[in-house]
Design an enzyme around this catalytic site. Structure first.
Site, PDB file in Angstrom:
ATOM      1  CE  LYS A 260      -2.439   1.345   3.661  1.00  0.00           C
ATOM      2  NZ  LYS A 260      -3.533   1.395   4.664  1.00  0.00           N
TER       3      LYS A 260
ATOM      4  NE  ARG B 254      -5.076  -0.877   7.324  1.00  0.00           N
ATOM      5  CZ  ARG B 254      -4.309   0.031   7.916  1.00  0.00           C
ATOM      6  NH1 ARG B 254      -4.756   0.694   8.966  1.00  0.00           N
ATOM      7  NH2 ARG B 254      -3.105   0.275   7.445  1.00  0.00           N
TER       8      ARG B 254
ATOM      9  CD  GLN C 262     -10.566   4.945  10.456  1.00  0.00           C
ATOM     10  OE1 GLN C 262      -9.867   5.076   9.473  1.00  0.00           O
ATOM     11  NE2 GLN C 262     -11.348   3.883  10.635  1.00  0.00           N
TER      12      GLN C 262
ATOM     13  CG  ASP D 211     -14.320  16.634  16.218  1.00  0.00           C
ATOM     14  OD1 ASP D 211     -13.831  15.610  15.714  1.00  0.00           O
ATOM     15  OD2 ASP D 211     -13.970  17.790  15.910  1.00  0.00           O
TER      16      ASP D 211
ATOM     17  N   GLY E  36      -5.485   6.981  16.701  1.00  0.00           N
ATOM     18  CA  GLY E  36      -4.979   8.146  15.986  1.00  0.00           C
ATOM     19  C   GLY E  36      -3.473   8.251  15.890  1.00  0.00           C
ATOM     20  CB  ALA E  37      -0.744   7.684  18.288  1.00  0.00           C
ATOM     21  CG  ASP E  38      -1.122   7.477  11.948  1.00  0.00           C
ATOM     22  OD1 ASP E  38      -0.723   8.575  12.378  1.00  0.00           O
ATOM     23  OD2 ASP E  38      -1.868   7.383  10.959  1.00  0.00           O
TER      24      ASP E  38
ATOM     25  CE  LYS F 136      -1.057  11.588  14.228  1.00  0.00           C
ATOM     26  NZ  LYS F 136      -1.664  11.162  12.937  1.00  0.00           N
TER      27      LYS F 136
ATOM     28  CB  SER G 179      -4.684   0.601  16.256  1.00  0.00           C
ATOM     29  OG  SER G 179      -4.715   0.435  14.859  1.00  0.00           O
TER      30      SER G 179
END
Length: 322
Positions: free
Chosen positions: A70, A114, A142, A164, A219-221, A225, A291
């Site tokens: 990807k 996913r 998301q 939010d 969110g932390a990717d 973050k 994640s």
């Protein structure tokens, strides 16, 4: 042997072919393979683009006879600057035997599905039985996939609370979900909490999280973050998706590098839980799934999409090598 033509699948093709329940089954099987050590997944490669306030990422993987990569971006300022999504991607699915490209498909929706599936799988294995409330902290694109995936697992039993920084975004999602727009504090007090923000400082505080909660930190990717106050991690049973990725770019990355959290506190991976090699919740008062998004999730869904497209005659055949 003459290679088959490559199947091109647009975003609308992907949307029509990919059902959430099938996605959850495929991703759960991929996690189990990862937990058993049966998948090949080199570390995610980041190409930083600081001049453009974004980055590009390459994510290759091989699992259960399927191989692919990807190519996906993260440009948080895209909507304001260009009216474009923050995240878009393409997926190339290859025949591992011949390296022929079987399909090139939109990976934007694939990524959303996913990621939602991974959170719901984590909730299935780590949350307490019969949760009643789902808190969505961050109400962007998301969050819709997180909601859909949890409803695929739990049905309509979950009351949905949305929060939010944009009250408008929270109210819009609440209306779509037939839920309630609330404060971040109230959403953080749910039985299951899904955080999907781009924050670089904690937005969910320890005092707001109730005993018995399960948190999906989605969110932390990327390095730096962070969505959760570190004390949450210290008080929780922490399950990550992958050691290499999570420790460098997941929710645990900042507290690990600052010395507030130690590797020994991390219990293991979701794949190990799904494969039955590691206890899920146990007697923990709080559980957290960190994640970062795994390439095995993508290749698992790409394989499902390709098979569905072949069986339904969807997509456009293209010969790259004529």
């Amino acid at each position: 042997m003459k290679p088959e033509k490559t199947l091109l699948l647009s975003q609308s093709d992907v949307a029509s072919l990919l059902a959430m329940d099938a996605a959850i089954a495929a991703v759960e099987a991929a996690f189990a393979a990862h937990g058993r050590g049966e998948a090949a997944m080199p570390p995610k490669v980041y190409l930083g683009l600081p001049a453009h306030d974004g980055d590009l990422r390459a994510m290759p993987a091989y699992v259960d006879g399927a191989a692919g990569v990807k190519w996906v971006n993260s440009h948080p300022k895209n909507p304001a600057r260009f009216g474009l999504p923050c995240v878009r991607g393409l997926y190339i699915l290859s025949d591992p035997a011949t390296a022929s490209p079987l399909a090139v498909m939109d990976a934007t929706r694939l990524t959303g599905v996913r990621t939602g599936a991974a959170a719901a799988i984590a909730s299935k294995h780590l949350a307490r039985p019969n949760p009643r409330t789902l808190g969505l902290v961050g109400c962007g694109v998301q969050a819709r996939f997180l909601l859909d995936a949890h409803r695929a697992v739990y049905g309509d039993q979950l009351e949905v609370l949305t929060a939010d920084v944009s009250r408008e975004a929270s109210e819009q999602l609440a209306a779509e979900a037939r839920g309630r727009a609330v404060s971040v504090e109230e959403a953080s007090g749910c039985d299951i909490v899904c955080a999907s923000t781009t924050a670089r400082a904690p937005v969910v505080q320890r005092a707001w999280v109730r005993p018995g909660a399960h948190i999906n930190a989605m969110g932390a990717d990327a390095p730096g973050k962070q969505e959760l106050e570190p004390q949450i991690l210290l008080d929780a049973r922490v399950i990550i998706d992958d050691w290499a990725q999570a420790t460098e770019s997941g929710e645990v990355n900042v507290p690990l590098h600052e010395g507030a959290l130690h590797r020994e506190h991390i219990q293991g991976t979701l794949g190990e839980v799904v494969a039955g090699k590691l206890t899920g919740r146990g007697d923990a008062a709080i559980t957290v799934f960190d994640s970062t998004g795994l390439a095995i999730q993508d290749v698992a869904l790409a394989r499902v999409l390709y098979a569905a497209a072949r069986s339904k005659g969807a997509g456009t055949a293209f010969d790259f090598f004529s």
